[in-house]
Design a protein around this motif. Structure first.
Motif, PDB file in Angstrom:
ATOM      1  N   ASP A   1       0.832  -1.204   0.000  1.00  0.00           N
ATOM      2  CA  ASP A   1       0.000   0.000   0.000  1.00  0.00           C
ATOM      3  C   ASP A   1       0.868   1.256   0.000  1.00  0.00           C
ATOM      4  O   ASP A   1       0.605   2.207  -0.740  1.00  0.00           O
ATOM      5  CB  ASP A   1      -0.926  -0.015   1.215  1.00  0.00           C
ATOM      6  N   LEU A   2       1.913   1.258   0.826  1.00  0.00           N
ATOM      7  CA  LEU A   2       2.806   2.407   0.866  1.00  0.00           C
ATOM      8  C   LEU A   2       3.545   2.584  -0.456  1.00  0.00           C
ATOM      9  O   LEU A   2       3.695   3.707  -0.954  1.00  0.00           O
ATOM     10  CB  LEU A   2       3.819   2.236   2.009  1.00  0.00           C
ATOM     11  N   TYR A   3       4.002   1.484  -1.026  1.00  0.00           N
ATOM     12  CA  TYR A   3       4.734   1.561  -2.295  1.00  0.00           C
ATOM     13  C   TYR A   3       3.844   2.134  -3.401  1.00  0.00           C
ATOM     14  O   TYR A   3       4.280   2.997  -4.179  1.00  0.00           O
ATOM     15  CB  TYR A   3       5.241   0.181  -2.696  1.00  0.00           C
TER      16      TYR A   3
ATOM     17  N   ALA B   1      13.300  12.903  -5.289  1.00  0.00           N
ATOM     18  CA  ALA B   1      14.400  12.094  -4.766  1.00  0.00           C
ATOM     19  C   ALA B   1      14.005  11.437  -3.454  1.00  0.00           C
ATOM     20  O   ALA B   1      14.354  10.276  -3.194  1.00  0.00           O
ATOM     21  CB  ALA B   1      15.638  12.971  -4.578  1.00  0.00           C
ATOM     22  N   MET B   2      13.257  12.157  -2.635  1.00  0.00           N
ATOM     23  CA  MET B   2      12.774  11.613  -1.374  1.00  0.00           C
ATOM     24  C   MET B   2      11.813  10.450  -1.616  1.00  0.00           C
ATOM     25  O   MET B   2      11.892   9.411  -0.955  1.00  0.00           O
ATOM     26  CB  MET B   2      12.076  12.732  -0.592  1.00  0.00           C
ATOM     27  N   LEU B   3      10.932  10.598  -2.581  1.00  0.00           N
ATOM     28  CA  LEU B   3       9.994   9.532  -2.930  1.00  0.00           C
ATOM     29  C   LEU B   3      10.730   8.299  -3.461  1.00  0.00           C
ATOM     30  O   LEU B   3      10.407   7.162  -3.096  1.00  0.00           O
ATOM     31  CB  LEU B   3       8.997  10.031  -3.977  1.00  0.00           C
ATOM     32  N   GLU B   4      11.729   8.524  -4.327  1.00  0.00           N
ATOM     33  CA  GLU B   4      12.480   7.407  -4.903  1.00  0.00           C
ATOM     34  C   GLU B   4      13.265   6.660  -3.841  1.00  0.00           C
ATOM     35  O   GLU B   4      13.324   5.427  -3.841  1.00  0.00           O
ATOM     36  CB  GLU B   4      13.415   7.923  -5.993  1.00  0.00           C
ATOM     37  N   ALA B   5      13.873   7.396  -2.903  1.00  0.00           N
ATOM     38  CA  ALA B   5      14.632   6.752  -1.830  1.00  0.00           C
ATOM     39  C   ALA B   5      13.726   5.883  -0.966  1.00  0.00           C
ATOM     40  O   ALA B   5      14.082   4.760  -0.590  1.00  0.00           O
ATOM     41  CB  ALA B   5      15.336   7.798  -0.984  1.00  0.00           C
ATOM     42  N   ALA B   6      12.535   6.395  -0.657  1.00  0.00           N
ATOM     43  CA  ALA B   6      11.595   5.620   0.152  1.00  0.00           C
ATOM     44  C   ALA B   6      11.112   4.386  -0.603  1.00  0.00           C
ATOM     45  O   ALA B   6      10.975   3.302  -0.024  1.00  0.00           O
ATOM     46  CB  ALA B   6      10.403   6.499   0.559  1.00  0.00           C
TER      47      ALA B   6
ATOM     48  N   ILE C   1       9.693   0.873   6.317  1.00  0.00           N
ATOM     49  CA  ILE C   1       8.277   1.197   6.516  1.00  0.00           C
ATOM     50  C   ILE C   1       8.150   2.567   7.158  1.00  0.00           C
ATOM     51  O   ILE C   1       7.337   3.405   6.742  1.00  0.00           O
ATOM     52  CB  ILE C   1       7.594   0.127   7.403  1.00  0.00           C
ATOM     53  N   ARG C   2       8.979   2.814   8.192  1.00  0.00           N
ATOM     54  CA  ARG C   2       8.949   4.106   8.878  1.00  0.00           C
ATOM     55  C   ARG C   2       9.295   5.243   7.913  1.00  0.00           C
ATOM     56  O   ARG C   2       8.636   6.289   7.896  1.00  0.00           O
ATOM     57  CB  ARG C   2       9.946   4.076  10.046  1.00  0.00           C
ATOM     58  N   ASP C   3      10.334   5.038   7.084  1.00  0.00           N
ATOM     59  CA  ASP C   3      10.751   6.079   6.147  1.00  0.00           C
ATOM     60  C   ASP C   3       9.662   6.364   5.117  1.00  0.00           C
ATOM     61  O   ASP C   3       9.413   7.526   4.760  1.00  0.00           O
ATOM     62  CB  ASP C   3      12.043   5.661   5.443  1.00  0.00           C
ATOM     63  N   ALA C   4       9.014   5.312   4.629  1.00  0.00           N
ATOM     64  CA  ALA C   4       7.975   5.492   3.611  1.00  0.00           C
ATOM     65  C   ALA C   4       6.759   6.208   4.179  1.00  0.00           C
ATOM     66  O   ALA C   4       6.217   7.129   3.558  1.00  0.00           O
ATOM     67  CB  ALA C   4       7.568   4.134   3.038  1.00  0.00           C
ATOM     68  N   LEU C   5       6.315   5.799   5.360  1.00  0.00           N
ATOM     69  CA  LEU C   5       5.137   6.451   5.930  1.00  0.00           C
ATOM     70  C   LEU C   5       5.454   7.902   6.304  1.00  0.00           C
ATOM     71  O   LEU C   5       4.569   8.769   6.273  1.00  0.00           O
ATOM     72  CB  LEU C   5       4.580   5.668   7.111  1.00  0.00           C
ATOM     73  N   ALA C   6       6.710   8.182   6.671  1.00  0.00           N
ATOM     74  CA  ALA C   6       7.101   9.555   6.983  1.00  0.00           C
ATOM     75  C   ALA C   6       6.959  10.446   5.750  1.00  0.00           C
ATOM     76  O   ALA C   6       6.520  11.598   5.847  1.00  0.00           O
ATOM     77  CB  ALA C   6       8.531   9.599   7.509  1.00  0.00           C
ATOM     78  N   VAL C   7       7.329   9.916   4.572  1.00  0.00           N
ATOM     79  CA  VAL C   7       7.201  10.676   3.330  1.00  0.00           C
ATOM     80  C   VAL C   7       5.733  10.921   3.001  1.00  0.00           C
ATOM     81  O   VAL C   7       5.315  12.038   2.666  1.00  0.00           O
ATOM     82  CB  VAL C   7       7.898   9.945   2.169  1.00  0.00           C
ATOM     83  N   VAL C   8       4.919   9.872   3.114  1.00  0.00           N
ATOM     84  CA  VAL C   8       3.489  10.007   2.806  1.00  0.00           C
ATOM     85  C   VAL C   8       2.835  11.014   3.747  1.00  0.00           C
ATOM     86  O   VAL C   8       2.070  11.892   3.313  1.00  0.00           O
ATOM     87  CB  VAL C   8       2.794   8.639   2.900  1.00  0.00           C
ATOM     88  N   LEU C   9       3.131  10.924   5.038  1.00  0.00           N
ATOM     89  CA  LEU C   9       2.525  11.845   6.000  1.00  0.00           C
ATOM     90  C   LEU C   9       3.040  13.268   5.807  1.00  0.00           C
ATOM     91  O   LEU C   9       2.297  14.234   6.023  1.00  0.00           O
ATOM     92  CB  LEU C   9       2.782  11.369   7.428  1.00  0.00           C
TER      93      LEU C   9
END
Length: 251
Positions: free
Chosen positions: A59-61, A90-95, A162-170
Motif C-alpha cells: 500500500d505504501l509503495y 528524490a525523497m519519494l524514490e529513496a523511500a 516502513i517508517r521512512d515510507a510512511l514519513a514521506v506520505v505523511l
C-alpha cells in the motif's frame, strides 16, 4: 498552541499509529536503562502487530509511486520550483527503493525468533515478564547497554523502510493542508461537508484554553465538541467560545 490531528480514513489512522510507535521505539532504544529497553521491545511488538494486519508495504509503495507520477507531470511548469520538485522526487524514490529492498513478509525476522516470540506472548499477561517467568529475558536486561542497544537495532532495522515510507506520505499529506479560522460557539462546532471527505484534519488551539476536542466526521458533516478535561468526574462541554484553526488534508 496545541495541535490535534484526526484521521478520517483507516489507512491514515494506521500510518499515524505507526508513526507514534516508531518514534517511541527509537526514543527508548537510544536510551541506557534496561527499563527503557524493555519499553522499546514492547513497542517493537506493537509495531509488528500493526504491520501484520494488512499488506502495508504494498500500500505504501503504491502511494509513493502515485505521488511520484503526479509530481513528474509538473516538470516544466513555470509555477513549480524545479529544485524543490527534484528534492521531493528524490525523497519519494529513496523511500520506494527502501521498500523494494524488503524481502518477504514484514516483520518475519521477528516471528522467526522463538526467544522474542516467547517474550511477546508473555507481555500480554500483566506482570508476565518477571524474572521467574522469563529468566533468559532477565539475563538479557542485565547485559551491557551497548549489547542490548545493538540487538534492538538489529530487530528494528529491517522495519525502518516502513517508517521512512510512511514519513514521506505523511509529510506530503501535512503539506497539503488548507487552514481556516473557526469559532466553536459555547464549545460546539458543526460544518457541513457536502460529500467532500478529507483524509485527515487537524485542530490547533491555544494551550491556555482548558478544553480538548471530541471529533466525529463523515462525508456529510463534521462535528466538534470541546470538553473540559478532568480525571475526577465525567467530562462536560466547555461553556465558552473556542477559537481554533481548522485544517483539512488530502493527498
Amino acid at each position: 498552541m496545541i495541535q490535534y490531528e484526526y484521521p478520517l480514513s483507516e489507512r491514515i489512522r494506521t500510518l499515524l499509529r505507526l508513526e507514534d510507535l516508531f518514534d517511541r521505539a527509537l526514543h527508548f532504544s537510544a536510551r541506557h536503562d534496561s527499563h527503557d529497553h524493555h519499553a522499546a521491545l514492547v513497542t517493537l511488538f506493537e509495531i509488528l502487530d500493526v504491520t501484520s494486519r494488512q499488506d502495508l508495504k504494498s500500500d505504501l509503495y503504491q502511494e509513493l509511486e502515485r505521488q511520484r507520477a503526479t509530481l513528474e507531470a509538473l516538470r516544466g511548469n513555470p509555477n513549480v520550483a524545479a529544485d524543490k520538485l527534484d528534492e521531493v522526487l528524490a525523497m519519494l524514490e529513496a523511500a520506494s527503493q527502501g521498500l523494494r529492498r524488503m524481502v518477504g513478509k514484514t516483520g518475519q525476522h521477528l516471528r522467526d525468533n522463538e526467544w522474542l516470540m516467547s517474550i511477546k506472548q508473555r507481555t500480554s499477561i500483566p506482570g508476565g515478564v518477571c524474572e521467574f517467568d522469563l529468566p533468559s529475558y532477565h539475563y538479557w536486561l542485565h547485559l551491557e547497554t551497548d549489547v542490548r542497544r545493538r540487538h534492538l537495532t538489529e530487530w528494528l532495522g529491517p522495519l525502518l523502510p516502513i517508517r521512512d515510507a510512511l514519513a514521506v506520505v505523511l509529510r506530503l499529506l501535512r503539506e497539503s493542508g488548507k487552514t481556516s479560522r473557526q469559532v466553536a460557539q459555547q464549545g460546539v462546532f458543526q460544518q457541513m461537508l457536502a460529500g467532500r471527505m478529507a483524509q485527515m484534519l487537524s485542530l490547533k488551539l491555544n494551550g491556555g484554553v482548558p478544553c480538548i476536542p471530541e471529533i466525529s466526521a463523515n462525508k456529510y458533516a463534521l462535528n466538534i465538541r470541546f470538553i473540559t478535561p478532568t480525571v475526577e468526574q465525567r467530562p462536560k462541554t466547555f461553556e465558552g467560545d473556542v477559537e481554533f484553526d481548522l485544517t483539512f488534508y488530502n493527498l
